[in-house]
Scaffold this motif. Structure first.
Motif, PDB file in Angstrom:
ATOM      1  N   LEU A  46      -6.733  -8.334  13.061  1.00  0.00           N
ATOM      2  CA  LEU A  46      -5.598  -7.471  12.771  1.00  0.00           C
ATOM      3  C   LEU A  46      -5.829  -6.652  11.506  1.00  0.00           C
ATOM      4  CD1 LEU A  46      -2.345  -9.523  13.457  1.00  0.00           C
ATOM      5  CD2 LEU A  46      -3.339  -7.689  14.829  1.00  0.00           C
ATOM      6  N   ALA A  47      -5.323  -5.434  11.529  1.00  0.00           N
ATOM      7  CA  ALA A  47      -5.383  -4.579  10.347  1.00  0.00           C
ATOM      8  C   ALA A  47      -4.087  -3.781  10.265  1.00  0.00           C
ATOM      9  CB  ALA A  47      -6.585  -3.643  10.423  1.00  0.00           C
ATOM     10  N   TRP A  48      -3.400  -3.867   9.124  1.00  0.00           N
ATOM     11  CA  TRP A  48      -2.182  -3.080   8.919  1.00  0.00           C
ATOM     12  C   TRP A  48      -2.592  -1.704   8.400  1.00  0.00           C
ATOM     13  CZ3 TRP A  48       2.718  -4.632  10.242  1.00  0.00           C
ATOM     14  CH2 TRP A  48       2.866  -5.974  10.599  1.00  0.00           C
ATOM     15  N   LEU A  49      -2.213  -0.664   9.131  1.00  0.00           N
ATOM     16  CA  LEU A  49      -2.671   0.691   8.830  1.00  0.00           C
ATOM     17  C   LEU A  49      -1.523   1.600   8.400  1.00  0.00           C
ATOM     18  CD1 LEU A  49      -4.935   1.288  11.990  1.00  0.00           C
ATOM     19  CD2 LEU A  49      -5.627   0.360   9.773  1.00  0.00           C
ATOM     20  N   GLY A  50      -1.877   2.627   7.641  1.00  0.00           N
ATOM     21  CA  GLY A  50      -0.931   3.670   7.259  1.00  0.00           C
ATOM     22  C   GLY A  50      -1.696   4.939   6.921  1.00  0.00           C
ATOM     23  N   GLY A  61      14.924  -1.283   6.288  1.00  0.00           N
ATOM     24  CA  GLY A  61      14.848  -1.434   4.840  1.00  0.00           C
ATOM     25  C   GLY A  61      13.723  -2.335   4.364  1.00  0.00           C
ATOM     26  N   LEU A  62      13.031  -2.980   5.287  1.00  0.00           N
ATOM     27  CA  LEU A  62      11.907  -3.832   4.914  1.00  0.00           C
ATOM     28  C   LEU A  62      10.745  -2.966   4.434  1.00  0.00           C
ATOM     29  CD1 LEU A  62      10.682  -6.725   4.936  1.00  0.00           C
ATOM     30  CD2 LEU A  62       9.846  -6.216   7.241  1.00  0.00           C
ATOM     31  N   THR A  63      10.168  -3.319   3.286  1.00  0.00           N
ATOM     32  CA  THR A  63       9.056  -2.560   2.737  1.00  0.00           C
ATOM     33  C   THR A  63       7.746  -3.291   3.010  1.00  0.00           C
ATOM     34  OG1 THR A  63      10.442  -1.640   0.967  1.00  0.00           O
ATOM     35  CG2 THR A  63       8.050  -1.578   0.639  1.00  0.00           C
ATOM     36  N   LEU A  64       6.819  -2.585   3.627  1.00  0.00           N
ATOM     37  CA  LEU A  64       5.511  -3.149   3.962  1.00  0.00           C
ATOM     38  C   LEU A  64       4.415  -2.266   3.388  1.00  0.00           C
ATOM     39  CD1 LEU A  64       6.211  -4.056   7.708  1.00  0.00           C
ATOM     40  CD2 LEU A  64       6.184  -5.624   5.755  1.00  0.00           C
ATOM     41  N   ARG A  65       3.321  -2.874   2.979  1.00  0.00           N
ATOM     42  CA  ARG A  65       2.232  -2.114   2.382  1.00  0.00           C
ATOM     43  C   ARG A  65       1.001  -2.184   3.298  1.00  0.00           C
ATOM     44  NH1 ARG A  65       0.887  -0.645  -2.893  1.00  0.00           N
ATOM     45  NH2 ARG A  65       2.624  -1.903  -3.709  1.00  0.00           N
ATOM     46  N   PRO A  66       0.527  -1.047   3.784  1.00  0.00           N
ATOM     47  CA  PRO A  66      -0.694  -1.040   4.603  1.00  0.00           C
ATOM     48  C   PRO A  66      -1.890  -1.481   3.775  1.00  0.00           C
ATOM     49  CG  PRO A  66       0.506   1.042   4.775  1.00  0.00           C
ATOM     50  CD  PRO A  66       1.100   0.304   3.635  1.00  0.00           C
ATOM     51  N   ARG A  67      -2.813  -2.174   4.405  1.00  0.00           N
ATOM     52  CA  ARG A  67      -4.035  -2.587   3.726  1.00  0.00           C
ATOM     53  C   ARG A  67      -5.176  -1.612   3.962  1.00  0.00           C
ATOM     54  NH1 ARG A  67      -4.591  -9.182   4.435  1.00  0.00           N
ATOM     55  NH2 ARG A  67      -2.632  -9.744   3.400  1.00  0.00           N
TER      56      ARG A  67
END
Length: 353
Positions: A46-50, A61-67
């Motif tokens: 898995l990879a969180w992208l942005g 309203g949840l804040t998430l930070r892409p890696r």
């Protein structure tokens, strides 16, 4: 879809953008973790992208930070979530706000698959990822999608459509059938069955108590869970204590002690039970005859399989299917009966004066 970036693994990017609905991404992360643990190996990465690594505020309203940054991190697949939209104008507004994201998706490497669900399908279509392909989408935006993206071969009656690397699903919960169907192509049916029972069903379906020693949740030993997966993959005629011990890198005597200590059964009996559990699954989820099921699982003799199954469960395969099966035999269509040919129908007439 192109082959995975590393043998035996698939890189799955979870794409974040401002205003996206994160529930599907978070659920997918849990689902992938469960599949990897059940399979005993990293089937998926898995990879969180942005668009960048800055924190992203989602719809609730949840804040998430892409890696990782989209376009810089090599993925085999990107999962594109939906966003909150109550009317067509909401969709048009989000398409305008996400122009940079749409362009980044348009520049995706050749061969990278794109999976999307709910209104996220509109972003995929805007990026041209669905041009000339069959796709589905949330039905209440059907007219907007047809009008705005005429190059897509829309199939709205279908909840899930896959076409050449583009997989689309309708509805806010569309990620669930999408991910289970796609993940199921990379792992065995037994892995997906266990994951679905543990994560998705409020209560697992009833199974015969004879198979409890080979149930995933009954095995607290990681080594035995891995052995379970291995035994499921080996034809019944080729599965032996010696081969199982070699797979576990221990002596047959050590493996016997380990299996008996954790299950209370001899190693040979436990391994045979693993295969018979697969037979029971096939009986309850298909209408295939025992002969076909046995051939698929590597049994050489139908009579021996029939006898072993009855000794284990106390039921013949036919009775077991009737008791635990969830697939009904198709009923032949009934021929319509003409009312005038039915002797139980009376016809009355009234004269007109």
């Amino acid at each position: 879809m192109k082959r995975p970036s590393r043998p035996g693994s698939l890189r799955l990017g979870l794409l974040l953008y401002p205003g996206c609905m994160p529930a599907g991404l978070l659920a997918t992360a849990d689902l992938v973790r469960a599949v990897n643990r059940r399979a005993g190996r990293a089937v998926f990465e898995l990879a969180w992208l942005g668009l960048n690594r800055k924190p992203i505020v989602t719809e609730d309203g949840l804040t998430l930070r892409p890696r990782h940054v989209l376009g810089e991190f090599p993925c085999d697949v990107c999962l594109l979530p939906g966003f909150w939209a109550e009317k067509e104008a909401d969709v048009e507004t989000m398409l305008g706000r996400q122009a940079e994201l749409i362009e980044a998706l348009r520049q995706a490497p050749t061969g990278q698959a794109l999976w999307s669900y709910c209104v996220g399908v509109a972003l995929a279509a805007a990026a041209g990822a669905l041009d000339g392909k069959a796709a589905t989408g949330t039905w209440w935006f059907q007219h907007l999608l047809q009008r705005r993206f005429a190059r897509v071969r829309w199939r709205f009656p279908e909840p899930l459509v896959a076409d050449r690397g583009a997989v689309t699903a309708s509805g806010a919960q569309g990620y669930l059938p999408l991910m289970t169907q796609q993940l199921g192509q990379w792992v065995s049916p037994e892995v997906m069955r266990d994951v679905e029972q543990v994560l998705m069903l409020p209560r697992p379906p009833t199974a015969h108590p004879a198979f409890r020693p080979v149930e995933l949740m009954e095995l607290h030993s990681t080594a035995l869970r891995r052995l379970l997966v291995y035994a499921q993959s080996v034809p019944a005629s080729e599965l032996s204590l010696t081969r199982a011990a070699e797979h576990c890198a221990v002596s047959p005597r050590t493996l016997c002690r380990q299996i008996e200590a954790h299950t209370g059964r001899s190693a040979g009996a436990w391994l045979r039970l693993v295969k018979l559990r697969q037979v029971s699954d096939a009986l309850t989820t298909s209408l295939a005859p025992l002969k076909v099921i046995g051939e698929q699982l590597g049994y050489l003799n139908e009579s021996s399989l029939h006898r072993a199954f009855k000794q284990t469960t106390g039921m013949t395969p036919v009775h077991y299917r009737q008791a635990f099966g969830n697939v009904k035999s198709p009923q032949p269509p009934r021929r319509p009966v003409h009312p005038l040919r039915n002797k139980h129908v009376s016809v009355s007439t009234t004269e007109t004066p």
